[in-house]
Design an enzyme around this catalytic site. Structure first.
Site, short mmCIF file in Angstrom:
data_model
loop_
_atom_site.label_atom_id
_atom_site.label_comp_id
_atom_site.label_asym_id
_atom_site.label_seq_id
_atom_site.Cartn_x
_atom_site.Cartn_y
_atom_site.Cartn_z
CD GLU A 286 7.20 11.71 -10.18
OE1 GLU A 286 7.38 10.76 -10.96
OE2 GLU A 286 8.11 12.37 -9.67
CG HIS B 88 4.22 1.61 -5.10
ND1 HIS B 88 2.93 1.82 -5.50
CD2 HIS B 88 4.89 1.16 -6.18
CE1 HIS B 88 2.81 1.49 -6.77
NE2 HIS B 88 3.99 1.09 -7.22
CB ILE C 72 -4.51 9.90 -6.75
CG1 ILE C 72 -4.11 8.61 -7.47
CG2 ILE C 72 -3.60 11.05 -7.15
CD1 ILE C 72 -4.29 8.66 -8.98
CG ASN D 120 1.64 -3.03 4.95
OD1 ASN D 120 2.81 -3.29 5.21
ND2 ASN D 120 1.07 -3.32 3.79
CG ASP E 54 3.03 5.14 -6.52
OD1 ASP E 54 2.68 5.27 -5.35
OD2 ASP E 54 2.32 4.59 -7.40
C1 GAR Z 1 0.03 -3.41 0.18
O1 GAR Z 1 0.64 -4.41 -0.59
C2 GAR Z 1 0.53 -2.05 -0.27
O2 GAR Z 1 1.84 -2.05 -0.74
C3 GAR Z 1 -0.43 -1.73 -1.37
O3 GAR Z 1 -1.67 -2.21 -0.95
C4 GAR Z 1 -1.47 -3.33 -0.09
C5 GAR Z 1 -2.27 -3.08 1.17
O4 GAR Z 1 -2.32 -4.22 1.97
N1 GAR Z 1 -0.46 -0.33 -1.64
C6 GAR Z 1 -0.60 0.20 -2.83
O5 GAR Z 1 -0.77 -0.47 -3.83
C7 GAR Z 1 -0.57 1.71 -2.87
N2 GAR Z 1 -0.33 2.16 -4.20
P1 GAR Z 1 -2.85 -4.11 3.47
O6 GAR Z 1 -4.19 -3.38 3.42
O7 GAR Z 1 -3.02 -5.54 3.88
O8 GAR Z 1 -1.83 -3.38 4.27
#
Ligand code: GAR
Length: 224
Positions: free
Chosen positions: A150, A116, A99, A21, A152
């Site tokens: 809170e 998320h 968190i 991301n 997410d």
């Molecule tokens: C992503 O899918 C993101 O939505 C998730 O971790 C991944 C990171 O991927 N985030 C969570 O689960 C946060 N609660 P990346 O490091 O390749 O961007």
């Protein structure tokens, strides 16, 4: 940037892992979709791929390892000060798997975004894809949202859906969801940096219009 002039809007990105991301945000800044500069990438884990991605893009990096702190409060305080040194206009959590305390979150109220991997408000927390499969859901997805204390639970901004097929395992879904994340996170960051996306009193607004409780559904044929 083709002009050579760096935009003044400043983003700090927090990561814990691969940083795909982050890469989509770097690319969107480079091609001027997002009119901002990423001024720092901070990871709570050393030696993760996301740090290499930042370095390759000449973005300063910092590792603040949560294991070096005796409490969540002390880690968050240190993280807070480190972020503030970069004076960000926007802080983006991109696969940041810690968190955050409400003290931390309140310091960045209205300028802290997270992505998320579920169709919030469904499946807050971990193991989102497995839970969607176990429940027999027909679709999974991902949500960009403002962060509130809170977990997410902050107001959704933008959401993308993917269909679940009967043969899907959690990894299949995660991969498909990631490709959608790489579209919706830059889009939401762009809105924010253009001054179109705001948040107030637990609600998100696009162009001054309140966004509904599931966020705006991303339309791949009309990329907003
Ligand atoms: C992503 O899918 C993101 O939505 C998730 O971790 C991944 C990171 O991927 N985030 C969570 O689960 C946060 N609660 P990346 O490091 O390749 O961007």
């Amino acid at each position: 940037m083709s002009t050579g002039q760096k935009p003044t809007f400043r983003i700090v990105v927090l990561i814990s892992g691969s940083g795909s991301n982050l890469q989509s945000l770097i690319d969107a800044c480079h091609n001027n979709q997002i009119k901002a500069q990423i001024t720092a990438v901070i990871s709570n884990k050393p030696s993760v791929k996301g740090l290499d991605r930042a370095t390759a893009a000449n973005i300063p990096t910092l590792v603040i390892d949560h294991r070096d702190f005796s409490s969540r409060q002390k880690f968050d305080q240190h993280l807070l000060e480190a972020i503030q040194n970069f004076s960000p206009d926007l802080v983006i959590l991109a696969g940041f798997m810690r968190i955050l305390t409400s003290d931390f979150v309140s310091q960045f109220e209205g300028k802290l975004l997270n992505i998320h991997p579920s169709l919030l408000p469904a499946y807050q927390g971990l193991d989102t894809h497995q839970r969607a499969i176990d429940a027999g859901d027909s679709k999974a997805g991902t949500t960009v949202h403002f962060v509130t204390p809170e977990l997410d639970g902050g107001p959704p901004v933008l959401q993308a859906e993917v269909a679940i097929s009967p043969t899907d395992g959690p990894q299949d879904l995660a991969a498909r969801v990631l490709t959608m994340e790489h579209k919706i996170y830059p889009a939401a960051a762009q809105w924010f940096c253009d001054g179109r996306l705001t948040s107030q009193n637990g609600k998100a607004f696009l162009d001054g219009v309140v966004i509904g409780k599931n966020g705006i559904l991303f339309d791949i044929n009309n990329e907003h």
